[in-house]
Write a protein that holds these residues in place. Structure first.
Motif, PDB file in Angstrom:
ATOM      1  N   VAL A  17       7.652  37.489  -4.921  1.00 30.58           N
ATOM      2  CA  VAL A  17       9.006  38.045  -4.787  1.00 30.58           C
ATOM      3  C   VAL A  17       9.274  39.044  -5.917  1.00 30.58           C
ATOM      4  O   VAL A  17       9.821  40.133  -5.683  1.00 30.58           O
ATOM      5  CB  VAL A  17      10.056  36.912  -4.790  1.00 30.58           C
ATOM      6  N   PRO A  44      14.170  40.506  -2.635  1.00 27.46           N
ATOM      7  CA  PRO A  44      14.329  39.559  -1.522  1.00 27.46           C
ATOM      8  C   PRO A  44      15.279  38.427  -1.911  1.00 27.46           C
ATOM      9  O   PRO A  44      15.372  38.050  -3.084  1.00 27.46           O
ATOM     10  CB  PRO A  44      12.903  39.036  -1.305  1.00 27.46           C
ATOM     11  N   HIS A  70      11.663  33.589   1.020  1.00 29.54           N
ATOM     12  CA  HIS A  70      12.621  34.629   0.660  1.00 29.54           C
ATOM     13  C   HIS A  70      12.552  35.674   1.768  1.00 29.54           C
ATOM     14  O   HIS A  70      11.498  35.848   2.405  1.00 29.54           O
ATOM     15  CB  HIS A  70      12.274  35.266  -0.689  1.00 29.54           C
ATOM     16  N   VAL A  97      13.779  39.660   3.510  1.00 25.64           N
ATOM     17  CA  VAL A  97      14.220  41.046   3.398  1.00 25.64           C
ATOM     18  C   VAL A  97      14.372  41.586   4.811  1.00 25.64           C
ATOM     19  O   VAL A  97      13.474  41.405   5.655  1.00 25.64           O
ATOM     20  CB  VAL A  97      13.193  41.918   2.632  1.00 25.64           C
ATOM     21  N   TYR A 129      12.861  41.200  10.309  1.00 23.48           N
ATOM     22  CA  TYR A 129      12.889  40.919   8.877  1.00 23.48           C
ATOM     23  C   TYR A 129      11.503  40.530   8.380  1.00 23.48           C
ATOM     24  O   TYR A 129      10.595  40.236   9.162  1.00 23.48           O
ATOM     25  CB  TYR A 129      13.903  39.814   8.553  1.00 23.48           C
TER      26      TYR A 129
END
Length: 210
Positions: free
Chosen positions: A22, A33, A47, A49, A56
């Motif tokens: 991350v 993220p 996580h 984004v 995503y």
């Protein structure tokens, strides 16, 4: 062919060290993220984004706050030596119909199974996905997912790095193209060792992850 696969729901970037990956993503892209949540009993968390629209990126790795799972963690993260884009998911309008159609076209994506995770705000998301045998995770051939009544992850205000392209190298592109066609999607393929990569647009310019 579009550089972005039809029906794309999410890409899976798996890692043995979630915090480090991350941080690396944030350093390379300028976008951080956000925590997605834990997968109870599986020993992983993620996580997220946004990639634009209803797509995503899921960065997935071991969850240090969970005890070790009874079996291996999803996507073979225990065997990874570094981050790697392992696979992707599509979200057809009707999951069960898509499975039936794929089987009629000669490719069995496996049955659909229920899964869930708890988000940081305590919400439990529930979905169904295919994970039948060697079909999942299968790299360039996606698994299928249906979020049902749960809020889609992209509806939670994710930071966004617009997706520019997804591509893969595979030993036998024609075999993979046939499976993709059975699922109603497509992917830019070239012959070579098995590998999946994607490129996103970022404040630092286009960035590619393998």
């Amino acid at each position: 062919m579009s550089a972005v696969p039809p029906l794309l729901d999410h890409l899976v970037l798996a890692t043995p060290d979630l915090a480090a990956t991350v941080a690396d993503f944030a350093r390379r892209t300028g976008v951080t993220p956000v925590p997605g949540g834990a997968h109870p009993g599986l020993g992983t968390r993620n996580h997220l984004v946004g990639l634009g629209g209803r797509s995503y990126l899921e960065i997935l790795g071991p969850d240090p706050e969970q005890p070790g799972p009874d079996g291996p963690r999803p996507f073979g993260v225990d065997g990874l030596t570094g981050p790697r884009t392992l696979t992707w998911a599509i979200s057809p309008p009707d999951l069960d119909a898509a499975i039936t159609t794929a089987r009629e076209r000669g490719y069995d994506p496996g049955p659909a199974h229920p899964m869930s995770r708890r988000t940081p705000d305590g919400t439990v998301l529930r979905w169904r996905l295919t994970d039948g045998g060697p079909a999942h995770p299968s790299g360039p051939v996606p698994f299928l997912i249906d979020w049902g009544e749960s809020r889609h992850p992209t509806a939670s205000g994710l930071p966004v790095t617009p997706l520019l392209a997804v591509s893969a190298t595979v030993p036998d592109p024609e075999e993979v193209r046939g499976r993709l066609a059975a699922l109603g999607t497509a992917l830019a393929l070239t012959a070579g060792p098995l590998a999946l990569s994607f490129t996103v647009d970022t404040p630092n310019g286009p960035v590619t992850f393998g």
